[in-house]
Design a protein around this motif. Structure first.
Motif, PDB file in Angstrom:
ATOM      1  N   UNK A   1       0.670  -1.295   0.058  1.00 64.16           N
ATOM      2  CA  UNK A   1       0.000  -0.110   0.073  1.00 64.16           C
ATOM      3  C   UNK A   1       0.770   1.207  -0.137  1.00 64.16           C
ATOM      4  N   UNK A   2       2.103   1.292   0.023  1.00 65.74           N
ATOM      5  CA  UNK A   2       2.963   2.302   0.246  1.00 65.74           C
ATOM      6  C   UNK A   2       3.611   2.561  -1.274  1.00 65.74           C
ATOM      7  N   UNK A   3       2.923   2.082  -2.109  1.00 70.36           N
ATOM      8  CA  UNK A   3       3.548   2.059  -3.649  1.00 70.36           C
ATOM      9  C   UNK A   3       3.516   3.599  -4.104  1.00 70.36           C
ATOM     10  N   UNK A   4       2.910   4.450  -3.569  1.00 69.17           N
ATOM     11  CA  UNK A   4       2.804   5.930  -4.169  1.00 69.17           C
ATOM     12  C   UNK A   4       3.709   6.633  -3.202  1.00 69.17           C
ATOM     13  N   UNK A   5       4.362   6.042  -2.364  1.00 69.74           N
ATOM     14  CA  UNK A   5       5.392   6.930  -1.459  1.00 69.74           C
ATOM     15  C   UNK A   5       6.730   6.477  -1.913  1.00 69.74           C
ATOM     16  N   UNK A   6       7.296   7.513  -2.302  1.00 71.72           N
ATOM     17  CA  UNK A   6       8.960   7.322  -2.814  1.00 71.72           C
ATOM     18  C   UNK A   6       9.687   8.567  -2.663  1.00 71.72           C
ATOM     19  N   UNK A   7      11.116   8.281  -2.405  1.00 71.97           N
ATOM     20  CA  UNK A   7      11.973   9.584  -2.439  1.00 71.97           C
ATOM     21  C   UNK A   7      11.664  10.318  -1.039  1.00 71.97           C
ATOM     22  N   UNK A   8      11.154   9.543  -0.229  1.00 67.39           N
ATOM     23  CA  UNK A   8      10.775  10.421   1.086  1.00 67.39           C
ATOM     24  C   UNK A   8      12.055   9.982   2.197  1.00 67.39           C
ATOM     25  N   UNK A   9      12.081  11.097   3.279  1.00 67.26           N
ATOM     26  CA  UNK A   9      13.001  10.566   4.219  1.00 67.26           C
ATOM     27  C   UNK A   9      11.939  10.835   5.534  1.00 67.26           C
ATOM     28  N   UNK A  10      11.722   9.759   6.116  1.00 62.81           N
ATOM     29  CA  UNK A  10      10.922   9.789   7.426  1.00 62.81           C
ATOM     30  C   UNK A  10      11.732   9.764   8.648  1.00 62.81           C
ATOM     31  N   UNK A  11      11.741  10.790   9.628  1.00 64.71           N
ATOM     32  CA  UNK A  11      12.605  10.998  10.726  1.00 64.71           C
ATOM     33  C   UNK A  11      11.955  10.545  11.787  1.00 64.71           C
ATOM     34  N   UNK A  12      12.342   9.491  12.198  1.00 62.24           N
ATOM     35  CA  UNK A  12      11.884   8.616  13.518  1.00 62.24           C
ATOM     36  C   UNK A  12      12.474   9.188  14.800  1.00 62.24           C
ATOM     37  N   UNK A  13      12.188  10.328  15.130  1.00 66.98           N
ATOM     38  CA  UNK A  13      12.808  10.681  16.408  1.00 66.98           C
ATOM     39  C   UNK A  13      12.199  11.253  17.607  1.00 66.98           C
ATOM     40  N   UNK A  14      11.038  10.672  17.850  1.00 70.40           N
ATOM     41  CA  UNK A  14       9.939  11.159  18.797  1.00 70.40           C
ATOM     42  C   UNK A  14       9.720  12.776  19.100  1.00 70.40           C
ATOM     43  N   UNK A  15       9.860  13.329  17.838  1.00 70.53           N
ATOM     44  CA  UNK A  15       9.697  14.790  17.572  1.00 70.53           C
ATOM     45  C   UNK A  15      10.067  15.374  16.395  1.00 70.53           C
ATOM     46  N   UNK A  16      10.135  16.464  16.043  1.00 75.17           N
ATOM     47  CA  UNK A  16      10.575  17.099  14.857  1.00 75.17           C
ATOM     48  C   UNK A  16      12.193  17.163  14.979  1.00 75.17           C
ATOM     49  N   UNK A  17      12.584  16.842  13.788  1.00 74.73           N
ATOM     50  CA  UNK A  17      13.867  16.878  13.723  1.00 74.73           C
ATOM     51  C   UNK A  17      14.560  18.081  13.390  1.00 74.73           C
ATOM     52  N   UNK A  18      15.795  18.670  13.937  1.00 70.91           N
ATOM     53  CA  UNK A  18      16.253  19.936  13.709  1.00 70.91           C
ATOM     54  C   UNK A  18      17.565  19.969  13.942  1.00 70.91           C
TER      55      UNK A  18
END
Length: 256
Positions: free
Chosen positions: A239-256
């Motif tokens: 189902x993620x076939x339309x999601x590409x070229x993305x960077x997902x930060x999994x950090x418990x909050x906004x990455x900065x």
């Protein structure tokens, strides 16, 4: 118990899968029904993860390879094809740290990190992409890091992880027309042997280091390898076939 995937069973290769984040990803993909090549530097280090997967009814093999060695990568992929089938899921997780301040950093500390993170991801992806193109379906997930945004004492690691993001976006552009997606997961602070080594470098106990870091995480805790495995499982899903070229930060909050 995991939520059943909508993706039909496929063959996955997970690099750096003997421990930590890689091991958690390998176990999650196996739980979702995929056959998994658990790849790391030597067979022995992968045995426990393979045994856990098999004990839970999954299929897995231990594959020894240095991801920065072109011949070793080719042999590893060939063995995966022969024993598990066509690999259409690739998780480029293998990584090392050689932390130091810039003025103290030796050239071999720079090269070692670049070779594993960037050359390794390149060689593995190049070796696997032809199978994905032939199948006209593929999922590539590369492990980046919040350190890609800059981190004192990690000029080599930060540069490598930023490079992984550019690598990922370019793969998405080149391979999308063949039904192949490429995404990156950028973990924040995750409890692993690698972050324990960072604590040691800073002269802190790991428990004190984790407590100090957690104070600055909006959700109030540090991450676990399972947190990252869940994000990878999303990108791998049909189902993620339309999601590409993305960077997902999994950090418990906004990455900065």
């Amino acid at each position: 118990m995991t939520t059943p995937t909508t993706t039909p069973p496929r063959t996955a290769i997970v690099t750096g899968a003997a421990r930590g984040i890689g091991a958690s990803i390998a176990r999650r993909l196996a739980a979702d029904g995929h056959a998994v090549a658990v790849l790391d530097l030597d067979h022995g280090s992968c045995t426990e993860v393979v045994s856990q997967i098999e004990a839970d009814g999954g299929r897995a093999i231990s594959v020894a390879a240095d991801v920065s060695d072109e011949a070793a990568v080719r042999q590893a992929v060939d063995r995966t094809v022969a024993e598990l089938g066509t690999p259409t899921i690739l998780i480029n997780n293998a990584g090392i740290i050689r932390d130091n301040l810039l003025f103290k950093m030796a050239a071999d500390e720079w090269d070692a990190v670049m070779n594993v993170h960037l050359r390794g991801a390149f060689l593995m992806t190049r070796a696997v992409q032809s199978y994905m193109i032939q199948t006209r379906w593929g999922r590539i997930v590369n492990l980046s890091s919040t350190s890609a945004l800059g981190n004192r004492g990690q000029v080599n690691y930060s540069a490598a992880k930023a490079g992984v993001q550019g690598f990922t976006k370019t793969l998405a552009l080149e391979l999308g027309k063949f039904g192949v997606t490429a995404n990156a997961v950028a973990p924040g602070f995750i409890e692993t042997e690698m972050t324990a080594a960072t604590a040691e470098r800073l002269g802190m106990t790991f428990e004190d280091f984790k407590a100090a870091v957690a104070k600055d995480v909006p959700v109030g805790r540090i991450g676990s390898p399972a947190d990252i495995a869940r994000a990878v499982a999303f990108f791998v899903d049909e189902d993620a076939g339309f999601v590409s070229g993305q960077v997902l930060y999994v950090a418990g909050g906004p990455a900065s």
